[in-house]
Design a protein around this motif. Structure first.
Motif, PDB file in Angstrom:
ATOM      1  N   ILE A 147     -11.326  12.164  -0.750  1.00 28.64           N
ATOM      2  CA  ILE A 147     -11.727  10.900  -0.135  1.00 28.64           C
ATOM      3  C   ILE A 147     -10.669   9.833  -0.378  1.00 28.64           C
ATOM      4  O   ILE A 147     -10.341   9.037   0.513  1.00 28.64           O
ATOM      5  CB  ILE A 147     -13.091  10.448  -0.698  1.00 28.64           C
ATOM      6  N   ALA A 148     -10.095   9.805  -1.589  1.00 25.33           N
ATOM      7  CA  ALA A 148      -9.057   8.825  -1.895  1.00 25.33           C
ATOM      8  C   ALA A 148      -7.820   9.035  -1.028  1.00 25.33           C
ATOM      9  O   ALA A 148      -7.241   8.079  -0.499  1.00 25.33           O
ATOM     10  CB  ALA A 148      -8.687   8.906  -3.374  1.00 25.33           C
ATOM     11  N   LEU A 149      -7.408  10.275  -0.871  1.00 26.54           N
ATOM     12  CA  LEU A 149      -6.237  10.579  -0.041  1.00 26.54           C
ATOM     13  C   LEU A 149      -6.488  10.194   1.419  1.00 26.54           C
ATOM     14  O   LEU A 149      -5.617   9.613   2.082  1.00 26.54           O
ATOM     15  CB  LEU A 149      -5.899  12.065  -0.136  1.00 26.54           C
ATOM     16  N   THR A 150      -7.676  10.509   1.924  1.00 24.12           N
ATOM     17  CA  THR A 150      -7.986  10.193   3.316  1.00 24.12           C
ATOM     18  C   THR A 150      -8.011   8.688   3.549  1.00 24.12           C
ATOM     19  O   THR A 150      -7.425   8.185   4.525  1.00 24.12           O
ATOM     20  CB  THR A 150      -9.350  10.792   3.714  1.00 24.12           C
ATOM     21  N   GLY A 151      -8.671   7.958   2.664  1.00 24.30           N
ATOM     22  CA  GLY A 151      -8.748   6.506   2.812  1.00 24.30           C
ATOM     23  C   GLY A 151      -7.383   5.847   2.749  1.00 24.30           C
ATOM     24  O   GLY A 151      -7.051   4.973   3.560  1.00 24.30           O
ATOM     25  N   SER A 152      -6.564   6.272   1.798  1.00 21.73           N
ATOM     26  CA  SER A 152      -5.227   5.693   1.648  1.00 21.73           C
ATOM     27  C   SER A 152      -4.342   6.037   2.845  1.00 21.73           C
ATOM     28  O   SER A 152      -3.561   5.199   3.321  1.00 21.73           O
ATOM     29  CB  SER A 152      -4.593   6.196   0.351  1.00 21.73           C
ATOM     30  N   ILE A 180      -8.465   1.577  12.886  1.00 26.43           N
ATOM     31  CA  ILE A 180      -8.078   2.643  11.952  1.00 26.43           C
ATOM     32  C   ILE A 180      -8.250   2.165  10.511  1.00 26.43           C
ATOM     33  O   ILE A 180      -8.775   2.896   9.651  1.00 26.43           O
ATOM     34  CB  ILE A 180      -6.624   3.077  12.208  1.00 26.43           C
ATOM     35  N   CYS A 181      -7.837   0.931  10.242  1.00 21.34           N
ATOM     36  CA  CYS A 181      -8.010   0.374   8.895  1.00 21.34           C
ATOM     37  C   CYS A 181      -9.487   0.229   8.538  1.00 21.34           C
ATOM     38  O   CYS A 181      -9.881   0.412   7.380  1.00 21.34           O
ATOM     39  CB  CYS A 181      -7.313  -0.983   8.791  1.00 21.34           C
ATOM     40  N   SER A 182     -10.316  -0.084   9.539  1.00 20.20           N
ATOM     41  CA  SER A 182     -11.747  -0.229   9.273  1.00 20.20           C
ATOM     42  C   SER A 182     -12.378   1.118   8.933  1.00 20.20           C
ATOM     43  O   SER A 182     -13.312   1.190   8.124  1.00 20.20           O
ATOM     44  CB  SER A 182     -12.447  -0.853  10.485  1.00 20.20           C
ATOM     45  N   VAL A 183     -11.880   2.194   9.533  1.00 22.87           N
ATOM     46  CA  VAL A 183     -12.369   3.527   9.174  1.00 22.87           C
ATOM     47  C   VAL A 183     -11.931   3.865   7.741  1.00 22.87           C
ATOM     48  O   VAL A 183     -12.695   4.449   6.956  1.00 22.87           O
ATOM     49  CB  VAL A 183     -11.846   4.588  10.168  1.00 22.87           C
ATOM     50  N   ALA A 184     -10.701   3.480   7.388  1.00 29.48           N
ATOM     51  CA  ALA A 184     -10.228   3.700   6.013  1.00 29.48           C
ATOM     52  C   ALA A 184     -11.138   3.003   5.008  1.00 29.48           C
ATOM     53  O   ALA A 184     -11.404   3.522   3.920  1.00 29.48           O
ATOM     54  CB  ALA A 184      -8.795   3.184   5.869  1.00 29.48           C
ATOM     55  N   GLN A 185     -11.637   1.823   5.391  1.00 30.35           N
ATOM     56  CA  GLN A 185     -12.515   1.075   4.498  1.00 30.35           C
ATOM     57  C   GLN A 185     -13.770   1.857   4.137  1.00 30.35           C
ATOM     58  O   GLN A 185     -14.284   1.744   3.022  1.00 30.35           O
ATOM     59  CB  GLN A 185     -12.900  -0.239   5.176  1.00 30.35           C
ATOM     60  N   THR A 256       2.393   2.421   2.344  1.00 33.98           N
ATOM     61  CA  THR A 256       3.087   3.707   2.177  1.00 33.98           C
ATOM     62  C   THR A 256       3.312   4.020   0.712  1.00 33.98           C
ATOM     63  O   THR A 256       3.087   5.153   0.248  1.00 33.98           O
ATOM     64  CB  THR A 256       4.434   3.679   2.924  1.00 33.98           C
ATOM     65  N   LEU A 257       3.766   3.028  -0.054  1.00 32.35           N
ATOM     66  CA  LEU A 257       3.983   3.221  -1.494  1.00 32.35           C
ATOM     67  C   LEU A 257       2.686   3.612  -2.199  1.00 32.35           C
ATOM     68  O   LEU A 257       2.676   4.514  -3.059  1.00 32.35           O
ATOM     69  CB  LEU A 257       4.553   1.941  -2.100  1.00 32.35           C
ATOM     70  N   LEU A 258       1.599   2.956  -1.835  1.00 32.87           N
ATOM     71  CA  LEU A 258       0.319   3.245  -2.481  1.00 32.87           C
ATOM     72  C   LEU A 258      -0.191   4.635  -2.123  1.00 32.87           C
ATOM     73  O   LEU A 258      -0.811   5.308  -2.962  1.00 32.87           O
ATOM     74  CB  LEU A 258      -0.712   2.184  -2.079  1.00 32.87           C
ATOM     75  N   LEU A 259       0.079   5.097  -0.904  1.00 36.11           N
ATOM     76  CA  LEU A 259      -0.297   6.465  -0.534  1.00 36.11           C
ATOM     77  C   LEU A 259       0.428   7.468  -1.428  1.00 36.11           C
ATOM     78  O   LEU A 259      -0.174   8.456  -1.889  1.00 36.11           O
ATOM     79  CB  LEU A 259       0.036   6.716   0.935  1.00 36.11           C
ATOM     80  N   ILE A 260       1.701   7.221  -1.691  1.00 41.64           N
ATOM     81  CA  ILE A 260       2.467   8.114  -2.571  1.00 41.64           C
ATOM     82  C   ILE A 260       1.881   8.110  -3.982  1.00 41.64           C
ATOM     83  O   ILE A 260       1.740   9.156  -4.628  1.00 41.64           O
ATOM     84  CB  ILE A 260       3.952   7.687  -2.594  1.00 41.64           C
ATOM     85  N   LEU A 261       1.508   6.933  -4.472  1.00 39.93           N
ATOM     86  CA  LEU A 261       0.921   6.842  -5.821  1.00 39.93           C
ATOM     87  C   LEU A 261      -0.426   7.571  -5.890  1.00 39.93           C
ATOM     88  O   LEU A 261      -0.740   8.211  -6.900  1.00 39.93           O
ATOM     89  CB  LEU A 261       0.735   5.372  -6.206  1.00 39.93           C
ATOM     90  N   VAL A 262      -1.218   7.483  -4.834  1.00 38.14           N
ATOM     91  CA  VAL A 262      -2.498   8.196  -4.819  1.00 38.14           C
ATOM     92  C   VAL A 262      -2.264   9.700  -4.910  1.00 38.14           C
ATOM     93  O   VAL A 262      -2.951  10.406  -5.661  1.00 38.14           O
ATOM     94  CB  VAL A 262      -3.299   7.851  -3.547  1.00 38.14           C
ATOM     95  N   ILE A 263      -1.280  10.198  -4.181  1.00 38.88           N
ATOM     96  CA  ILE A 263      -0.963  11.633  -4.215  1.00 38.88           C
ATOM     97  C   ILE A 263      -0.573  12.068  -5.626  1.00 38.88           C
ATOM     98  O   ILE A 263      -0.969  13.146  -6.096  1.00 38.88           O
ATOM     99  CB  ILE A 263       0.171  11.951  -3.217  1.00 38.88           C
ATOM    100  N   ILE A 264       0.170  11.219  -6.333  1.00 40.12           N
ATOM    101  CA  ILE A 264       0.689  11.589  -7.651  1.00 40.12           C
ATOM    102  C   ILE A 264      -0.360  11.415  -8.745  1.00 40.12           C
ATOM    103  O   ILE A 264      -0.546  12.287  -9.600  1.00 40.12           O
ATOM    104  CB  ILE A 264       1.933  10.742  -7.984  1.00 40.12           C
ATOM    105  N   VAL A 265      -1.077  10.284  -8.714  1.00 43.09           N
ATOM    106  CA  VAL A 265      -1.915   9.881  -9.852  1.00 43.09           C
ATOM    107  C   VAL A 265      -3.362  10.353  -9.739  1.00 43.09           C
ATOM    108  O   VAL A 265      -3.971  10.756 -10.733  1.00 43.09           O
ATOM    109  CB  VAL A 265      -1.876   8.337 -10.013  1.00 43.09           C
ATOM    110  N   PHE A 266      -3.919  10.336  -8.554  1.00 36.92           N
ATOM    111  CA  PHE A 266      -5.367  10.511  -8.403  1.00 36.92           C
ATOM    112  C   PHE A 266      -5.776  11.965  -8.615  1.00 36.92           C
ATOM    113  O   PHE A 266      -5.303  12.851  -7.931  1.00 36.92           O
ATOM    114  CB  PHE A 266      -5.813  10.043  -7.023  1.00 36.92           C
TER     115      PHE A 266
END
Length: 520
Positions: A147-152, A180-185, A256-266
């Motif tokens: 869910i975190a990866l999809t939202g980010s 698209i951002c509202s779906v991410a929310q 974009t940076l936060l998506l990379i961090l989610v992939i690494i950290v979450f």
């Protein structure tokens, strides 16, 4: 209780095992749930579908759950997880409010009405309503990391789509990006209480939930502050397009940076359950649990239903105020777009402080009902004061009254999440939080449209009094909620555990006697 403080974290390689929770036919492991081989058990959101409630104890863990449910230990990674979540939630919240905070400028650039710009904010509320249940099901089925990866990822995609809308005739493209951002929310709003339950100990969950909500509020604050600075109110549309592009490029890079961090950290979940209640949730999981039956049980819980209504009234009023703030301030203080953004920033920053302080207070006092009621009453008082001081002609007065109102109004949001988890344990945190958010979105749309029409036809004071009436209703309903703190009861040491400890002490006392007899 097992020590869940920092000292335990340092012993990462040598976790301290806790006494196993035995769950046989005669043992009650929850004040309202009795484990019996012939009785089905309600699922918890934090429990993975493959974890089974076993009569022989909780030490038997499945491959998808923590390795040893008899060990209660917090993970060092927990703060990194909640901070990364908080950051991409912040990015998504910024994109929600970035149009409304400079409503008049985007109206001029795209040549559309104020109502059309308002819908760029309200689409967040609208898409949440039909998508909540499917996303909540996905959360139960695939877990936190998916869910975190999809939202980010959706948040990042929406940010880059908006870069294709830098011409006045391309308003539909910016609508698509915002959708698209509202779906991410939808993949973000229900996560705070779930992350807090899965990753944090019993004495940290409220603080962790506040930190997770903190990011969303910080994003709204930045959304009030930055757009008026980056996009000035000028007539030349080409220059406007240049300034808007700078804002869109910045948010795209950050997303974009936060998506990379989610992939690494979450990660999905820690190695060991962080609290007794969470360990029990894993054990109570049922692979055959009905998702709809869980929702049905929640709506039979009168205290939770009252909380859903009161939370929706409060959060809906906040959404309406945030969306319409620029229009209200400009009506009384023409040309003050930057200060309108700063007033919004003041509201949210004060609310963030209120959220963190209320989370710390709840972790120490566990007075959920009392704290929620007091904060609700003060929200109403703050809204009344703000209503009757907005048109006095002194901006500094508006800053003070708006900040006071925001301290309580937005500070209430994490309180509602945590109170809901307490009232509905061991049901899914994702479902309970989602239902709260659906209520907030419904009331947010109703209040935004209604207050906007009242402001256009009658002025700001009648529009704000309209919100005060509903906040008064929410205060009255909050007083009727009973403090049935089920999760706190589960975290407390049960009589069965005490009995087990007494038996162990008794066995220990017999050992010297046996040795003495052998010696004799």
């Amino acid at each position: 209780m097992v020590n869940e403080g920092p000292n335990e974290e340092e012993r990462d390689d040598t976790p301290a095992p806790e006494t196993e929770l035995q769950a046989d036919a005669s043992v009650s492991v929850h004040p309202s749930v009795s484990i019996n081989p012939s009785v089905s058990v309600h699922p918890s959101s934090s429990a993975h579908p493959s974890a089974l409630a076993q009569p022989s104890g909780l030490a038997h863990s499945s491959g998808s759950g923590p390795e040893n449910l008899s060990v209660i230990k917090v993970s060092r990674r927990r703060w990194a997880v909640v901070l990364v979540f908080s950051c991409y939630s912040m990015c998504n919240a910024f994109q929600w409010i970035q149009y409304s905070s400079i409503n008049n400028i985007f109206m001029h650039f795209y040549g559309v009405s104020a109502f059309a710009i308002d819908w760029l904010s309200m689409c967040y509320m609208l898409t949440y309503i039909p998508l909540l249940l499917p996303v909540a099901w996905l959360l139960e089925k695939f877990g936190l990391r998916t869910i975190a990866l999809t939202g980010s990822a959706l948040n990042c995609l929406g940010a880059w789509v908006k870069l294709g809308s830098l011409r006045p005739h391309l308003f539909p493209v910016t609508v698509v990006g915002q959708l698209i951002c509202s779906v991410a929310q939808v993949f973000i709003l229900g996560m705070p209480s779930r992350i807090a339950s899965v990753w944090f100990g019993a004495n940290e969950v409220s603080t962790a939930c506040s930190v997770a909500v903190f990011g969303n509020q910080l994003g709204i604050a930045i959304g009030f502050l930055v757009p008026p600075v980056l996009v000035p109110n000028i007539e030349d549309r080409d220059k406007l397009a240049y300034h808007i592009s700078i804002m869109f490029y910045i948010i795209g890079g950050v997303a974009t940076l936060l998506l990379i961090l989610v992939i690494i950290v979450f990660k999905e979940k820690p190695k060991y359950p962080p609290s007794r209640a969470q360990s029990l949730s894993y054990a109570l999981a049922s692979p055959d649990a009905s998702y709809l039956s869980s929702i049905s049980r929640l709506f039979k819980n009168l205290n939770f239903v009252l909380l859903v209504i009161t939370y929706g009234l409060n959060a809906g009023a906040f959404y309406a105020l945030s969306t319409l703030l620029n229009r209200m301030v400009i009506r009384h203080y023409p040309g003050e777009e930057v200060n309108a953004g700063r007033i919004g920033l003041t509201i949210v920053i004060a609310g963030m402080l209120g959220a963190v302080l209320s989370g710390i207070w709840l972790d120490r006092s566990k007075t959920y009902k009392e704290t929620t009621l007091v904060v609700y009453i003060m929200t109403l008082v703050g809204m009344l004061v703000y209503t009757f001081t907005l048109n006095l002609g002194h901006l500094w007065v508006v800053f003070i009254t708006a900040g006071t109102m925001g301290f309580f109004m937005t500070g209430y949001l994490p309180l509602g999440f945590e109170f809901a988890v307490e009232l509905t344990y061991p049901e899914s945190e994702g479902i309970s939080s989602g239902l709260l958010n659906i209520s907030a979105q419904v009331f947010g749309i109703i209040f935004t449209i209604s207050q906007g029409q009242i402001i256009d036809n009658y002025g700001t004071k009648p529009g704000n009094i309209f919100l005060c009436l509903f906040l008064a209703l929410g205060t009255a309903l909050t007083a009727f909620i009973k403090a049935d703190l089920r999760r706190q009861k589960a975290n407390k040491e049960t009589p069965e555990n005490k009995l087990q400890e007494e038996e162990e002490e008794s066995n220990t006392s017999k050992v010297p006697t046996a040795v003495s007899e052998d010696h004799l």
